[in-house]
Write a protein that holds these residues in place. Structure first.
Motif, PDB file in Angstrom:
ATOM      1  N   ARG A   1       0.859  -1.189   0.000  1.00  0.00           N
ATOM      2  CA  ARG A   1       0.000   0.000   0.000  1.00  0.00           C
ATOM      3  C   ARG A   1       0.892   1.234   0.000  1.00  0.00           C
ATOM      4  NH1 ARG A   1      -2.569  -0.362   4.932  1.00  0.00           N
ATOM      5  NH2 ARG A   1      -4.003  -1.870   4.019  1.00  0.00           N
ATOM      6  N   ALA A   2       0.667   2.134  -0.945  1.00  0.00           N
ATOM      7  CA  ALA A   2       1.467   3.354  -1.046  1.00  0.00           C
ATOM      8  C   ALA A   2       0.813   4.472  -0.242  1.00  0.00           C
ATOM      9  CB  ALA A   2       1.614   3.769  -2.507  1.00  0.00           C
ATOM     10  N   LEU A   3       1.621   5.116   0.620  1.00  0.00           N
ATOM     11  CA  LEU A   3       1.090   6.188   1.463  1.00  0.00           C
ATOM     12  C   LEU A   3       1.481   7.575   0.970  1.00  0.00           C
ATOM     13  CD1 LEU A   3       1.620   4.844   5.107  1.00  0.00           C
ATOM     14  CD2 LEU A   3      -0.277   4.430   3.523  1.00  0.00           C
ATOM     15  N   ALA A   4       2.672   7.713   0.400  1.00  0.00           N
ATOM     16  CA  ALA A   4       3.124   9.039  -0.006  1.00  0.00           C
ATOM     17  C   ALA A   4       4.315   8.911  -0.943  1.00  0.00           C
ATOM     18  CB  ALA A   4       3.506   9.881   1.214  1.00  0.00           C
ATOM     19  N   VAL A   5       4.511   9.935  -1.779  1.00  0.00           N
ATOM     20  CA  VAL A   5       5.685  10.005  -2.638  1.00  0.00           C
ATOM     21  C   VAL A   5       6.539  11.187  -2.188  1.00  0.00           C
ATOM     22  CG1 VAL A   5       4.597   8.913  -4.627  1.00  0.00           C
ATOM     23  CG2 VAL A   5       4.500  11.395  -4.379  1.00  0.00           C
ATOM     24  N   THR A   6       7.834  11.117  -2.501  1.00  0.00           N
ATOM     25  CA  THR A   6       8.784  12.075  -1.937  1.00  0.00           C
ATOM     26  C   THR A   6       9.086  13.271  -2.831  1.00  0.00           C
ATOM     27  OG1 THR A   6      10.676  10.831  -2.818  1.00  0.00           O
ATOM     28  CG2 THR A   6       9.899  10.238  -0.612  1.00  0.00           C
ATOM     29  N   SER A   7       8.493  13.353  -4.007  1.00  0.00           N
ATOM     30  CA  SER A   7       8.677  14.513  -4.874  1.00  0.00           C
ATOM     31  C   SER A   7       7.709  15.620  -4.467  1.00  0.00           C
ATOM     32  CB  SER A   7       8.444  14.124  -6.333  1.00  0.00           C
ATOM     33  OG  SER A   7       7.209  13.447  -6.471  1.00  0.00           O
ATOM     34  N   ARG A   8       7.949  16.839  -4.964  1.00  0.00           N
ATOM     35  CA  ARG A   8       7.056  17.955  -4.643  1.00  0.00           C
ATOM     36  C   ARG A   8       5.721  17.831  -5.372  1.00  0.00           C
ATOM     37  NH1 ARG A   8      10.191  22.545  -3.047  1.00  0.00           N
ATOM     38  NH2 ARG A   8      11.571  21.784  -1.401  1.00  0.00           N
ATOM     39  N   GLN A   9       5.756  17.208  -6.558  1.00  0.00           N
ATOM     40  CA  GLN A   9       4.525  17.009  -7.329  1.00  0.00           C
ATOM     41  C   GLN A   9       4.165  15.523  -7.327  1.00  0.00           C
ATOM     42  OE1 GLN A   9       7.269  18.663  -8.885  1.00  0.00           O
ATOM     43  NE2 GLN A   9       6.499  20.595  -8.077  1.00  0.00           N
ATOM     44  N   ARG A  10       2.905  15.241  -7.484  1.00  0.00           N
ATOM     45  CA  ARG A  10       2.469  13.844  -7.560  1.00  0.00           C
ATOM     46  C   ARG A  10       3.095  13.175  -8.778  1.00  0.00           C
ATOM     47  NH1 ARG A  10      -3.589  12.721  -5.221  1.00  0.00           N
ATOM     48  NH2 ARG A  10      -3.469  14.199  -3.468  1.00  0.00           N
ATOM     49  N   ASN A  11       3.324  11.885  -8.653  1.00  0.00           N
ATOM     50  CA  ASN A  11       3.939  11.142  -9.733  1.00  0.00           C
ATOM     51  C   ASN A  11       2.848  10.561 -10.633  1.00  0.00           C
ATOM     52  OD1 ASN A  11       5.208   8.387 -10.857  1.00  0.00           O
ATOM     53  ND2 ASN A  11       6.858   9.830 -10.408  1.00  0.00           N
ATOM     54  N   PRO A  12       3.038  10.620 -11.958  1.00  0.00           N
ATOM     55  CA  PRO A  12       1.985  10.130 -12.861  1.00  0.00           C
ATOM     56  C   PRO A  12       1.669   8.651 -12.701  1.00  0.00           C
ATOM     57  CG  PRO A  12       4.014  10.659 -14.060  1.00  0.00           C
ATOM     58  CD  PRO A  12       4.164  11.214 -12.695  1.00  0.00           C
ATOM     59  N   LEU A  13       2.615   7.862 -12.167  1.00  0.00           N
ATOM     60  CA  LEU A  13       2.312   6.448 -11.942  1.00  0.00           C
ATOM     61  C   LEU A  13       1.439   6.237 -10.710  1.00  0.00           C
ATOM     62  CD1 LEU A  13       5.700   4.597 -12.625  1.00  0.00           C
ATOM     63  CD2 LEU A  13       3.801   5.042 -14.181  1.00  0.00           C
ATOM     64  N   TYR A  14       1.402   7.257  -9.834  1.00  0.00           N
ATOM     65  CA  TYR A  14       0.651   7.155  -8.581  1.00  0.00           C
ATOM     66  C   TYR A  14      -0.235   8.390  -8.422  1.00  0.00           C
ATOM     67  CZ  TYR A  14       4.290   3.709  -7.426  1.00  0.00           C
ATOM     68  OH  TYR A  14       5.147   2.634  -7.428  1.00  0.00           O
ATOM     69  N   PRO A  15      -1.155   8.609  -9.334  1.00  0.00           N
ATOM     70  CA  PRO A  15      -1.919   9.860  -9.319  1.00  0.00           C
ATOM     71  C   PRO A  15      -2.766  10.052  -8.065  1.00  0.00           C
ATOM     72  CG  PRO A  15      -2.879   8.292 -10.862  1.00  0.00           C
ATOM     73  CD  PRO A  15      -1.563   7.720 -10.441  1.00  0.00           C
TER      74      PRO A  15
END
Length: 335
Positions: free
Chosen positions: A231-245
């Motif tokens: 389960r994905a909770l968060a991504v570390t970039s400033r913008q959302r990643n297109p693979l995990y919209p």
């Protein structure tokens, strides 16, 4: 020999010496160019370098050949590149591990990424994803942080030493533990790290439920998130990643300054002639804007930066400063 004849010969010789380098630079490349990848074949760095080599081979009409020189977290191959002849025929794939994190771990490296290289262009960047085993109760980053604060030492995570996932977790712990002034109920985030020697065993134990969570590169996590095994909770970039919209960023989850990226770029030894750098920069800019390259990169969640030499040089400096600070605060030592 008459004095006038001697002066004529000297002048001709000087003109030859001056003209030779510029002519050689104008003809660059006139033979094969080596790109050192300071990691073994098969990883993301290797893939990025081979893609760059293919594009440069097509546009500059000479072979660009990858040479893998792994070891010591990428520092062996990087040091060799720093000491290579600065003629444009040896390049190196630079990146967050060997050209930012490494400086925080070892102030006495055999190279200085700010001084010993001409940074030509960034090639890619991509986030880590905070993933948990589905048996954990956490559905959001806030739930995980609230539990970790209320139960210090009861949560653990897996990591490989000084890898991007390790750095992302240390930055998260430090960011969350910086409590606002006047906050009464703010507690530090104390999560126990369990070290692994490689990413394969680390991921295997996460999927098996032996550890509850890790930070992992977005492309490596995708199939397991889609299948419901993670389960994905968060991504570390400033913008959302297109693979995990649907997955929020840590920045939008209440920590707006947070950013932790995996990245790579193309660099050359300091002293490489500026016309050569300019030619490589222009060729890479054209390649990275091509539809085929962008589609290939974005299909696995990588961002294609529009960073030329000046911007990439400043970016490397900023990353060195940022990760050195994280490493010093965390007390991380070389493995």
């Amino acid at each position: 020999m008459k004095p006038g004849s001697f002066l004529t010969l000297v002048a001709a010789a000087l003109l030859t010496l001056v003209a030779a380098p510029s002519h050689a630079q104008a003809d660059y490349p006139s033979k094969a160019v080596k790109i050192i990848v300071p990691f073994p074949a098969g990883g993301t760095s290797d893939v990025m370098a081979r893609m760059a080599a293919d594009e440069l081979t097509k546009s500059l009409k000479q072979p660009f050949v990858v040479e893998n020189i792994g070891g010591a977290g990428g520092t062996i191959g990087t040091e060799r590149a720093a000491k290579a002849t600065a003629d444009g025929y040896t390049l190196v794939l630079t990146g967050v591990g060997s050209n930012a994190v490494a400086h925080g771990l070892n102030p006495k490296l055999g190279y200085d990424s700010n001084k010993d290289f001409v940074h030509i262009t960034q090639i890619h960047s991509g986030p880590n994803v905070l993933v948990v085993h589905p048996d954990t109760p956490f559905k959001t980053l806030k739930e995980l942080i609230d539990y970790g604060r209320a139960n210090p030492g009861k949560l653990n995570y897996g990591y490989t030493h000084a890898a991007s996932g390790h750095m992302a977790m240390e930055l998260l712990k430090q960011t969350v533990s910086e409590c606002p002034k006047g906050a009464r109920d703010c507690k530090p985030l104390f999560i126990v790290g369990i070290p692994y020697r490689g990413g394969g065993p680390l991921l295997t134990d996460l999927l098996g439920g032996q550890i509850p969570m890790i930070f992992i590169n977005q492309d490596a996590a995708l199939q397991h998130v889609k299948s419901g095994k993670l389960r994905a909770l968060a991504v570390t970039s400033r913008q959302r990643n297109p693979l995990y919209p649907e997955v929020p960023t840590i920045a939008e989850s209440g920590y707006p300054a947070f950013e932790a990226l995996s990245w790579s770029g193309l660099s050359a030894p300091r002293g490489t002639p500026q016309p050569v750098v300019d030619k490589l920069e222009a060729a890479m800019a054209a390649a990275m804007q091509s539809g085929a390259v962008r589609q290939r990169m974005e299909s696995v969640g990588f961002v294609v930066p529009t960073q030329g030499s000046k911007a990439y040089t400043q970016f490397v400096k900023t990353e060195i400063d940022a990760w050195t600070r994280v490493i010093q605060l965390a007390g991380i030592k070389p493995d």
